[in-house]
Write a protein that holds these residues in place. Structure first.
Motif, PDB file in Angstrom:
ATOM      1  N   UNK A  10       0.839  -1.130   0.036  1.00 21.97           N
ATOM      2  CA  UNK A  10      -0.076  -0.032   0.068  1.00 21.97           C
ATOM      3  C   UNK A  10       0.742   1.366   0.056  1.00 21.97           C
ATOM      4  N   UNK A  11       2.287   1.140   0.134  1.00 22.77           N
ATOM      5  CA  UNK A  11       3.132   2.246   0.019  1.00 22.77           C
ATOM      6  C   UNK A  11       3.519   2.366  -1.462  1.00 22.77           C
ATOM      7  N   UNK A  12       3.490   3.590  -1.753  1.00 21.16           N
ATOM      8  CA  UNK A  12       3.863   3.776  -3.155  1.00 21.16           C
ATOM      9  C   UNK A  12       5.433   4.110  -3.382  1.00 21.16           C
ATOM     10  N   UNK A  13       5.935   4.140  -4.665  1.00 20.12           N
ATOM     11  CA  UNK A  13       7.274   4.275  -4.713  1.00 20.12           C
ATOM     12  C   UNK A  13       8.151   3.440  -4.266  1.00 20.12           C
ATOM     13  N   UNK A  14       7.837   2.059  -4.169  1.00 21.20           N
ATOM     14  CA  UNK A  14       8.717   1.009  -3.598  1.00 21.20           C
ATOM     15  C   UNK A  14       9.050  -0.026  -4.679  1.00 21.20           C
ATOM     16  N   UNK A  15       9.017   0.224  -5.891  1.00 20.08           N
ATOM     17  CA  UNK A  15       9.410  -0.314  -7.180  1.00 20.08           C
ATOM     18  C   UNK A  15       8.466  -1.649  -7.486  1.00 20.08           C
ATOM     19  N   UNK A  16       7.124  -1.377  -7.133  1.00 17.11           N
ATOM     20  CA  UNK A  16       6.449  -2.379  -7.292  1.00 17.11           C
ATOM     21  C   UNK A  16       5.937  -2.779  -8.619  1.00 17.11           C
ATOM     22  N   UNK A  17       5.844  -1.636  -9.399  1.00 18.08           N
ATOM     23  CA  UNK A  17       5.324  -1.913 -10.855  1.00 18.08           C
ATOM     24  C   UNK A  17       6.808  -2.108 -11.483  1.00 18.08           C
ATOM     25  N   UNK A  18       7.864  -1.554 -11.309  1.00 20.57           N
ATOM     26  CA  UNK A  18       9.293  -1.891 -11.906  1.00 20.57           C
ATOM     27  C   UNK A  18       9.356  -3.550 -11.659  1.00 20.57           C
ATOM     28  N   UNK A  19       9.097  -3.880 -10.497  1.00 21.61           N
ATOM     29  CA  UNK A  19       9.511  -5.376  -9.982  1.00 21.61           C
ATOM     30  C   UNK A  19       8.539  -6.383 -11.059  1.00 21.61           C
ATOM     31  N   UNK A  20       6.985  -6.033 -11.081  1.00 26.91           N
ATOM     32  CA  UNK A  20       6.095  -6.554 -11.826  1.00 26.91           C
ATOM     33  C   UNK A  20       6.799  -6.886 -13.223  1.00 26.91           C
ATOM     34  N   UNK A  21       7.075  -5.824 -13.895  1.00 30.88           N
ATOM     35  CA  UNK A  21       7.370  -5.610 -15.447  1.00 30.88           C
ATOM     36  C   UNK A  21       8.677  -6.603 -15.576  1.00 30.88           C
ATOM     37  N   UNK A  22       9.734  -6.378 -14.550  1.00 33.36           N
ATOM     38  CA  UNK A  22      10.965  -7.013 -15.075  1.00 33.36           C
ATOM     39  C   UNK A  22      10.796  -8.442 -14.481  1.00 33.36           C
ATOM     40  N   UNK A  23      10.257  -8.932 -13.621  1.00 24.95           N
ATOM     41  CA  UNK A  23      10.059 -10.404 -13.471  1.00 24.95           C
ATOM     42  C   UNK A  23       9.058 -11.123 -14.641  1.00 24.95           C
ATOM     43  N   UNK A  24       8.004 -10.197 -15.039  1.00 26.80           N
ATOM     44  CA  UNK A  24       7.391 -10.833 -16.362  1.00 26.80           C
ATOM     45  C   UNK A  24       8.147 -10.939 -17.612  1.00 26.80           C
ATOM     46  N   UNK A  25       9.192 -10.011 -17.642  1.00 24.77           N
ATOM     47  CA  UNK A  25       9.956 -10.323 -18.900  1.00 24.77           C
ATOM     48  C   UNK A  25      11.111 -11.260 -18.617  1.00 24.77           C
ATOM     49  N   UNK A  26      11.461 -11.277 -17.404  1.00 28.28           N
ATOM     50  CA  UNK A  26      12.527 -12.305 -17.253  1.00 28.28           C
ATOM     51  C   UNK A  26      11.895 -13.550 -17.294  1.00 28.28           C
ATOM     52  N   UNK A  27      10.518 -13.886 -16.805  1.00 29.18           N
ATOM     53  CA  UNK A  27       9.814 -15.285 -17.051  1.00 29.18           C
ATOM     54  C   UNK A  27       9.581 -15.430 -18.529  1.00 29.18           C
TER      55      UNK A  27
END
Length: 260
Positions: A10-27
């Protein structure tokens, strides 16, 4: 059936979106079929995957959820965008905020997203949910349909303190809505390994949560390149594939695959 993973905090600015995208591409780079669902009206994930004007998109998650609520027929592939890096995306835009408000008054609305993922999960190996930075109806929908939750968190006092409410919410969802949900772990992002403060926060997180929740071995380092990539609409593997952040996300994805 796809493994469904929500990236939530629930805290913004913790690289949540960045993590979602990069894990998705890594998969995808490992040969998996991946769908990312942007569950945030701010549409950060949609922009980070190269769709710079999400409000101009005709079909988004809000369209799909409205169809489900209104019991309208639709093609399960409606709205899915095929990104150049191999991930599929069900995008979001500001209309999703209106859908979230309307869900409050609808009985059983917390399972709306689950109805959709149940329809499409045989098409993918992984479905990743990029949650809003709050604990509202959209996040509850994501928690109600996922198998696992990954919690990106900064190694700092206030973001770490905020994990308590998120974990309590996940426990309530597990008891009342989704008994299969598990917290896969906490991943530290924007980590500065050479600072005593970051080391102390890592020790503190291990002390408070380590007995019950996995603290991933991989930390995602702080780097300018990681902040630049979403603005360019590409993953870190395109923007700086030999850099330390790309290496960290690759290692982190290995950990994720090993534990699901």
């Amino acid at each position: 059936m796809a493994k469904i993973i929500a990236f939530a905090n629930q805290k913004g600015g913790v690289a949540k979106t960045t993590s979602t995208v990069n894990v998705g591409v890594a998969l995808v780079n490992r040969g998996y079929r991946v769908l990312i669902i942007d569950c945030d009206p701010q549409a950060s994930c949609t922009v980070a995957l190269g769709y710079q004007t999400p409000d101009e998109l005709e079909i988004t998650l809000s369209s799909i959820m409205e169809n489900i609520v209104n019991e309208n027929d639709f093609d399960i592939e409606d709205g899915i965008l095929h990104n150049n890096e191999g991930v599929d995306l069900l995008p979001a835009n500001i209309e999703l905020a209106g859908v979230e408000v309307s869900l409050i008054s609808i009985m059983g609305s917390e399972t709306t997203l689950k109805e959709y993922t149940d329809m499409i999960d045989e098409e993918y190996d992984f479905i990743l949910l990029d949650c809003s930075p709050n604990l509202g109806q959209l996040t509850i929908n994501a928690l109600s349909c996922c198998d696992y939750v990954i919690i990106p968190a900064q190694a700092a006092y206030l973001p770490a303190k905020g994990l308590e409410q998120l974990i309590k919410t996940i426990i309530r969802v597990k008891k009342k809505m989704n008994p299969k949900i598990e917290i896969l772990g906490i991943v530290l992002t924007m980590y500065q390994k050479n600072t005593n403060y970051a080391k102390e926060m890592l020790e503190s997180l291990n002390f408070v949560y380590g007995n019950n929740i996995r603290i991933f071995d991989t930390q995602i380092p702080l780097a300018v390149k990681a902040a630049e990539a979403p603005a360019l609409g590409v993953s870190i593997f395109v923007h700086d594939k030999r850099g330390k952040v790309a290496s960290a996300y690759d290692s982190f994805t290995e950990e994720v695959v090993a534990h699901v």
